[in-house]
Design a protein around this motif. Structure first.
Motif, PDB file in Angstrom:
ATOM      1  N   ARG A 210       0.834  -1.560  -0.206  1.00  0.00           N
ATOM      2  CA  ARG A 210       0.029   0.595  -0.258  1.00  0.00           C
ATOM      3  C   ARG A 210       1.136   1.628  -0.011  1.00  0.00           C
ATOM      4  O   ARG A 210       1.771   1.130   1.023  1.00  0.00           O
ATOM      5  N   GLY A 211       0.500   2.519  -0.526  1.00  0.00           N
ATOM      6  CA  GLY A 211       1.497   3.261  -0.837  1.00  0.00           C
ATOM      7  C   GLY A 211       0.547   3.792  -0.029  1.00  0.00           C
ATOM      8  O   GLY A 211      -0.362   4.072   0.690  1.00  0.00           O
ATOM      9  N   PRO A 212       0.839   5.544  -0.319  1.00  0.00           N
ATOM     10  CA  PRO A 212       0.687   6.462   0.612  1.00  0.00           C
ATOM     11  C   PRO A 212      -1.011   6.619   0.626  1.00  0.00           C
ATOM     12  O   PRO A 212      -1.799   7.428   2.170  1.00  0.00           O
ATOM     13  N   ASP A 213      -1.104   7.133  -0.137  1.00  0.00           N
ATOM     14  CA  ASP A 213      -2.691   7.311  -0.420  1.00  0.00           C
ATOM     15  C   ASP A 213      -3.757   5.663   0.142  1.00  0.00           C
ATOM     16  O   ASP A 213      -4.873   5.512  -0.399  1.00  0.00           O
ATOM     17  N   GLY A 214      -2.784   5.283   0.086  1.00  0.00           N
ATOM     18  CA  GLY A 214      -3.581   3.522   1.025  1.00  0.00           C
ATOM     19  C   GLY A 214      -4.242   2.434  -0.457  1.00  0.00           C
ATOM     20  O   GLY A 214      -4.658   1.399   0.162  1.00  0.00           O
ATOM     21  N   ARG A 215      -3.783   3.284  -1.291  1.00  0.00           N
ATOM     22  CA  ARG A 215      -4.488   1.706  -2.640  1.00  0.00           C
ATOM     23  C   ARG A 215      -2.937   0.993  -2.450  1.00  0.00           C
ATOM     24  O   ARG A 215      -1.624   1.285  -2.733  1.00  0.00           O
ATOM     25  N   GLN A 431      -3.757   1.911 -15.580  1.00  0.00           N
ATOM     26  CA  GLN A 431      -2.934   3.151 -14.337  1.00  0.00           C
ATOM     27  C   GLN A 431      -2.536   4.314 -15.237  1.00  0.00           C
ATOM     28  O   GLN A 431      -2.038   4.057 -16.022  1.00  0.00           O
TER      29      GLN A 431
END
Length: 442
Positions: A210-215, A431
């Motif tokens: 998971r990245g900083p955006d939660g995705r 993407q």
């Protein structure tokens, strides 16, 4: 600055040796397989085959063409002089294959692929490839002894350019499967994806985090592949059960009354469907007739000749494949093939134990390719959280046993969805950094 936004629809194309699947993904992330209507059937899988025949005679003769199930339909109808071509993906990386002649026209690989794609687009109801981002799957390693991957990719690009495709990206097929599989993940994981097609087996190790955006994002760690898959297993059955009925192991009388074994290369072609289809139009058929005239036992060779003359290769392929599938759920299976309207008949029984022994060298090479993917990722088997197997050959018990032994049954999942790679490729097209995945495939 944000990158260019993808078109409203991205198209994923899983062009396979045996079958082709197409999927569409929209701006909201919804993805679905393209359907092909054939008679009363609604198909998500389009056979990777072409049929050419002529209507009329002489200079006014017109060449007709059909693809997928419609090619098989034309084949069954028995049009005069019909050329039936399948598994032509096997020639993509072969420098030895330059062209084939179909009636008065010469077809390079790019021409065959473009012709196939045109029939697919038409039978799908008219896909707009030119206005879409198209993501095409490619194997990690193409089929062949010394496959020229750069040549294969130039041929792919040439075929799609012929269709007016302005934005075609290429991604490894197991990476497409990974994007499909990622939708079922609930937590971060390191995943080994194994894609077993008709001509190739491909492996990718991916890290989902998971990245900083939660995705949940994906990072490729390592890839490997080899030209051994379902068609190879079929060839083992052909060599073991079918070829002896058609002359393998026989002898012929040469000049000076010298007794020699029948040349093996004819039976190698028998084991490869795309080569068998070409024998009718090469010098091989003439040579087989000459050999039958001097064979100590001509009957098996005469059956082989009849098989070629009556275009029975596809029906034989279906019988052999059905035997392989049956062995996935039973300790033994019967092969029963009879060429309609001919005296060609092949019967036999194969046990799973005998089948496992036949494919044992192939399983060993597949295991080596798995090790290569892990080594490329710098990981030991214990570092893999989940294993995702896709493709029909993944249901062969010896294949599943390989992964269960390495990783444990609790970590191994199998998908029976033929659409998984095409779905994932279409999702890659959504993407913002889709080009990154194309770079991985170049």
């Amino acid at each position: 600055m944000p990158g260019p936004q993808p078109p409203p629809v991205s198209i994923g194309i899983d062009f396979g040796t045996t079958n082709t699947v197409v999927a569409l993904a929209d701006a909201d992330g919804r993805v679905e397989a393209v359907r092909f209507r054939h008679g009363d059937a609604d198909l998500a899988v389009y056979l990777s085959a072409l049929a050419f025949w002529q209507e009329g005679r002489g200079l006014s003769a017109r060449t007709r063409m059909a693809g997928g199930p419609f090619a098989v339909e034309a084949f069954v109808e028995g049009h005069l002089g019909l050329r039936f071509i399948q598994s032509f993906k096997s020639f993509a990386a072969s420098g030895a294959f330059r062209e084939t002649r179909i009636f008065r026209d010469r077809f390079a690989f790019e021409d065959l692929l473009a012709a196939f794609l045109r029939t697919l687009v038409q039978d799908a109801g008219g896909l707009d490839l030119a206005a879409s981002r198209v993501v095409v799957g490619r194997p990690v390693r193409f089929v062949g002894r010394n496959p020229d991957e750069a040549l294969a990719m130039r041929r792919y690009a040439g075929a799609f350019a012929r269709l007016g495709v302005r934005e075609a990206l290429y991604a490894y097929e197991p990476v497409g499967a990974a994007f499909f599989y990622a939708r079922r993940l609930e937590a971060e994981a390191t995943v080994l994806i194994a894609d077993f097609g008709g001509g190739t087996s491909d492996f990718s190790v991916m890290r989902f985090a998971r990245g900083p955006d939660g995705r949940l994002g994906a990072t490729p760690l390592g890839h490997s592949g080899l030209g051994i898959a379902g068609d190879t297993f079929d060839a083992r059955i052909v060599d073991h059960l079918v070829a002896p009925h058609l002359g393998k192991g026989g002898s012929y009388r040469s000049m000076g009354d010298k007794i020699l074994p029948l040349p093996a290369h004819y039976f190698a072609s028998l084991s490869r469907w795309h080569q068998l289809a070409l024998m009718k139009w090469s010098g091989d058929l003439k040579e087989l007739r000459e050999l039958a005239g001097v064979a100590l036992d001509p009957a098996p060779l005469e059956r082989f000749i009849t098989l070629i003359e009556h275009d029975l290769g596809f029906a034989l392929y279906q019988a052999v494949s059905a035997t392989k599938v049956a062995l996935s759920g039973a300790p033994s299976a019967d092969l029963a093939f009879r060429g309609e309207g001919t005296d060609v008949e092949v019967t036999g029984t194969l046990t799973r134990a005998a089948f496992d022994a036949l494919i044992a060298p192939d399983i060993a090479r597949i295991a080596g390719a798995v090790d290569q993917a892990l080594a490329a990722a710098g990981l030991a088997p214990g570092a893999i959280d989940q294993v995702f197997l896709t493709g029909g050959t993944s249901f062969v018990p010896a294949i599943r046993a390989l992964f269960v032994e390495r990783f444990g049954a609790e970590r191994v999942a199998t998908s029976d969805q033929f659409e998984s790679i095409a779905h994932g490729l279409a999702l890659i097209g959504r993407q913002p950094d889709a080009g990154r995945w194309a770079a991985e495939a170049a």
